[in-house]
Scaffold this motif. Structure first.
Motif, short mmCIF file in Angstrom:
data_model
loop_
_atom_site.label_atom_id
_atom_site.label_comp_id
_atom_site.label_asym_id
_atom_site.label_seq_id
_atom_site.Cartn_x
_atom_site.Cartn_y
_atom_site.Cartn_z
N GLU A 128 97.79 84.33 29.51
CA GLU A 128 97.13 83.53 28.48
C GLU A 128 97.14 82.07 28.89
O GLU A 128 98.17 81.55 29.33
N ASN A 129 96.00 81.41 28.74
CA ASN A 129 95.89 79.96 28.87
C ASN A 129 95.53 79.40 27.51
O ASN A 129 94.68 79.97 26.80
N LEU A 130 96.13 78.28 27.16
CA LEU A 130 95.83 77.60 25.90
C LEU A 130 95.40 76.17 26.20
O LEU A 130 95.85 75.56 27.17
N ALA A 131 94.55 75.65 25.34
CA ALA A 131 94.18 74.23 25.38
C ALA A 131 93.93 73.78 23.95
O ALA A 131 93.58 74.58 23.09
N VAL A 132 94.10 72.49 23.73
CA VAL A 132 93.80 71.92 22.42
C VAL A 132 93.27 70.51 22.62
O VAL A 132 93.72 69.79 23.50
N GLY A 133 92.27 70.17 21.82
CA GLY A 133 91.72 68.82 21.85
C GLY A 133 90.46 68.66 22.67
O GLY A 133 89.65 67.79 22.37
N THR A 188 86.73 69.22 23.89
CA THR A 188 85.55 69.57 23.09
C THR A 188 84.49 70.35 23.85
O THR A 188 83.56 70.85 23.23
N THR A 189 84.64 70.47 25.17
CA THR A 189 83.64 71.21 25.95
C THR A 189 84.33 72.21 26.87
O THR A 189 85.46 71.98 27.32
N PRO A 190 83.64 73.31 27.18
CA PRO A 190 84.19 74.28 28.13
C PRO A 190 84.45 73.66 29.50
O PRO A 190 85.45 73.99 30.15
N GLU A 191 83.59 72.76 29.92
CA GLU A 191 83.75 72.10 31.22
C GLU A 191 85.04 71.29 31.27
O GLU A 191 85.75 71.30 32.29
N GLU A 192 85.35 70.60 30.20
CA GLU A 192 86.57 69.80 30.13
C GLU A 192 87.81 70.70 30.18
O GLU A 192 88.79 70.39 30.88
N VAL A 193 87.76 71.82 29.46
CA VAL A 193 88.88 72.75 29.45
C VAL A 193 89.12 73.30 30.86
O VAL A 193 90.24 73.26 31.37
N LEU A 194 88.06 73.79 31.50
CA LEU A 194 88.23 74.37 32.84
C LEU A 194 88.72 73.32 33.83
O LEU A 194 89.62 73.59 34.63
N TYR A 237 90.96 74.33 19.32
CA TYR A 237 91.91 75.25 19.94
C TYR A 237 91.15 76.21 20.85
O TYR A 237 90.11 76.76 20.46
N TRP A 238 91.66 76.41 22.06
CA TRP A 238 91.09 77.34 23.03
C TRP A 238 92.17 78.32 23.44
O TRP A 238 93.26 77.92 23.82
N THR A 239 91.87 79.61 23.36
CA THR A 239 92.79 80.63 23.85
C THR A 239 92.02 81.52 24.81
O THR A 239 90.98 82.07 24.45
N HIS A 240 92.51 81.64 26.03
CA HIS A 240 91.88 82.45 27.07
C HIS A 240 92.88 83.53 27.46
O HIS A 240 93.95 83.24 27.98
N LEU A 241 92.52 84.78 27.17
CA LEU A 241 93.37 85.91 27.54
C LEU A 241 92.80 86.61 28.77
O LEU A 241 91.58 86.76 28.90
#
Length: 168
Positions: free
Chosen positions: A94-99, A101-107, A138-142
């Motif tokens: 599991e990867n988590l992210a918070v804050g 606002t875009t998928p590009e920023e998370v990756l 909130y982003w949760t990637h399983l």
């Protein structure tokens, strides 16, 4: 945050969520991860709605109870949540992210973090799901590999017991 676990086999949860319930941001991040994996010579990950359901419920829980962690306030890990709805696996992460606002920023952020990058680049995983909660970003990637057990009859039960999670 990133966490990985090696241990169970898959049982499919009976309730299937319709694809339209998945946010565009979640789909886009899953696609970006697959594009990245292809660029580095890894196979793409198949979307799994059962994983998405668990990720979505964790996002709602983090938003509702105002926390950010792989472990909820009740002490449940991602692996407890998967087993709680009879999803069993050979490997999971599991990867988590918070804050963000875009998928590009998370990756981009995840690829700069060794623990997150390990999950994204792992050859062990075959399936993925991403959930996004816009109320708190909130982003949760399983990630999971169900081995040869999907679908696995619910009445048959678990075939292996979980080992200790590899957490950061």
């Amino acid at each position: 945050m990133a966490v990985s676990f090696i241990g169970c086999n898959q049982v499919v949860y009976e309730e299937i969520f319709k694809p339209e319930q998945v946010s565009q941001n979640a789909w886009d991040l899953a696609e970006l991860v697959n594009e990245y994996r292809e660029e580095i010579g890894l196979p793409v990950l198949e979307w799994d709605t059962d994983l998405w359901r668990v990720a979505h419920m964790h996002n709602e829980d983090m938003s509702d109870r105002a926390f950010f962690s792989h472990f909820n306030p009740d002490g449940e890990s991602p692996f407890d949540r998967l087993r709680g709805v009879y999803i069993m696996y050979d490997y999971a992460g599991e990867n988590l992210a918070v804050g963000q606002t875009t998928p590009e920023e998370v990756l981009s952020n995840w690829l700069r973090s060794l623990e997150h990058r390990i999950n994204i680049e792992s050859y062990l995983y075959t399936h993925q799901a991403v959930a996004y909660d816009s109320s708190g970003n909130y982003w949760t990637h399983l990630f999971a590999n169900f081995g040869f057990q999907k679908p696995f009859p619910l009445l048959r039960g678990w075939t292996t017991y979980p080992r200790l999670p590899l957490e950061n």
